[in-house]
Design a protein around this motif. Structure first.
Motif, short mmCIF file in Angstrom:
data_model
loop_
_atom_site.label_atom_id
_atom_site.label_comp_id
_atom_site.label_asym_id
_atom_site.label_seq_id
_atom_site.Cartn_x
_atom_site.Cartn_y
_atom_site.Cartn_z
N SER A 59 0.83 -1.21 0.00
CA SER A 59 0.00 0.00 0.00
C SER A 59 0.86 1.25 0.00
N GLU A 61 -0.32 3.89 1.63
CA GLU A 61 -0.90 4.64 2.74
C GLU A 61 0.10 4.77 3.89
N SER A 166 -2.93 9.45 0.76
CA SER A 166 -2.47 8.47 -0.23
C SER A 166 -2.51 9.10 -1.62
#
Length: 329
Positions: A59, A61, A166
């Motif tokens: 990810s 994030e 993000s």
């Protein structure tokens, strides 16, 4: 192209490591290093140079205030990541045992706005709502420094930065009209501007060169590993540096490879997007570094510190041992 499909393309290239030292690479699913990692695996450059590269996409994030790849390295779940050297300095100054051992490139982004936006340059950012991944993101720090240096104002005070969290969220916020523009990362900029009513107001790479005061292309992002891995696995580190060089040469010369990458790894498999990303990557990447390069990176950091301040950057110095140009025997 979703994450699972991209990972499957990489998994198809994962062979048996045998007795080779393993380098666990954990990279963002929408970051540009995945093109280089894919090339290393596709052509077997890792085994050619005495190590096994294990690539997993993760990810983009934040976890506990740091990017996922940083968290994985610090937690011992990765041996190889890339982040900008300002973030690396910040984390090392706070005690993280991480080191930068090879440059990647001038990995900054650009300000993407609607086609009819009145934003043309830095001087137009006052009173605008601007999407950033986080306020400590390098694109925002460089923009703040450039606005203060060249236009006498701080957009952190005279504009409204909106922390999105993000890269995917940045694009969504732009599409939904929640912001006047977003500081998106360079490989994603063509995906937006080539497929919708958007344009790049300016690339942050121009700010890097203006602030550094040099014509030399400075790497903003570097490859990192832990101090322990760096000391204990010199064969893998040296092998990666050589494999990286071969992959860069391949990506610079092989246009058909980029078409394959578009099919296997890109979210927008559009010929115009593929060409834009290909050309942007070739312009961005840095082959190697030396003391002169590191001195330039030091000078850019000092300039950012003078202009933006330690609070904006999140660190007031480049810690000793941050850059490792020589690999131990």
């Amino acid at each position: 192209m979703d994450v699972e499909t991209q990972q499957a393309a990489l998994d198809a290239l994962h062979d048996d490591p045998g007795d080779l030292p393993v380098l666990r690479a954990r990279f963002e699913h929408n970051g540009s290093p995945r093109y280089m990692l894919y090339t290393i695996k596709k052509f077997g450059f890792d085994h050619d140079h005495g190590f096994h590269l294990d690539v997993r996409l993760v990810s983009d994030e934040l976890e506990g205030g740091v990017e996922t790849v940083e968290a994985k390295l610090q937690e011992g779940d990765a041996d190889l990541i890339d982040i900008d050297y300002i973030s690396t300095a910040r984390e090392r100054a706070e005690g993280a045992p991480i080191v930068a051992f090879h440059p990647y490139g001038r990995t900054v982004g650009g300000l993407v706005v609607g086609e009819d936006s009145d934003i043309e340059g830095l001087e137009d950012l006052r009173d605008k709502r601007l999407g950033v991944v986080r306020r400590l993101d390098k694109n925002w720090i460089l923009t703040r420094a450039a606005c203060r240096e060249f236009h006498g104002f701080d957009p952190d005070e005279e504009a409204t930065p909106i922390e999105i969290g993000s890269k995917v969220g940045l694009t969504e916020a732009l599409h939904d009209g929640e912001v006047d523009g977003v500081f998106q990362f360079w490989p994603i900029v063509p995906e937006i501007t080539e497929t919708g009513p958007y344009r790049e107001a300016f690339p942050v790479s121009e700010l890097v060169q203006r602030l550094s005061g040099t014509d030399n292309k400075l790497p903003i992002s570097t490859f990192l590993t832990s101090e322990d891995y760096f000391e204990d696995n010199p064969q893998a580190i040296r092998g990666f540096k050589r494999a990286y060089g071969e992959a860069v040469d391949q990506l610079r010369s092989d246009d058909e490879l980029w078409e394959t990458i578009g099919d296997e790894l890109m979210y927008e498999n559009d010929p115009a997007v593929i060409r834009a990303v290909r050309d942007g990557w070739r312009d961005m990447v840095v082959d190697d570094w030396d003391e002169e390069t590191v001195n330039g990176m030091d000078q850019l950091f000092d300039h950012l510190l003078d202009v933006a301040g330690a609070e904006a950057i999140g660190v007031d110095h480049l810690p000793d041992g941050l850059f490792r140009l020589e690999v131990p025997e």
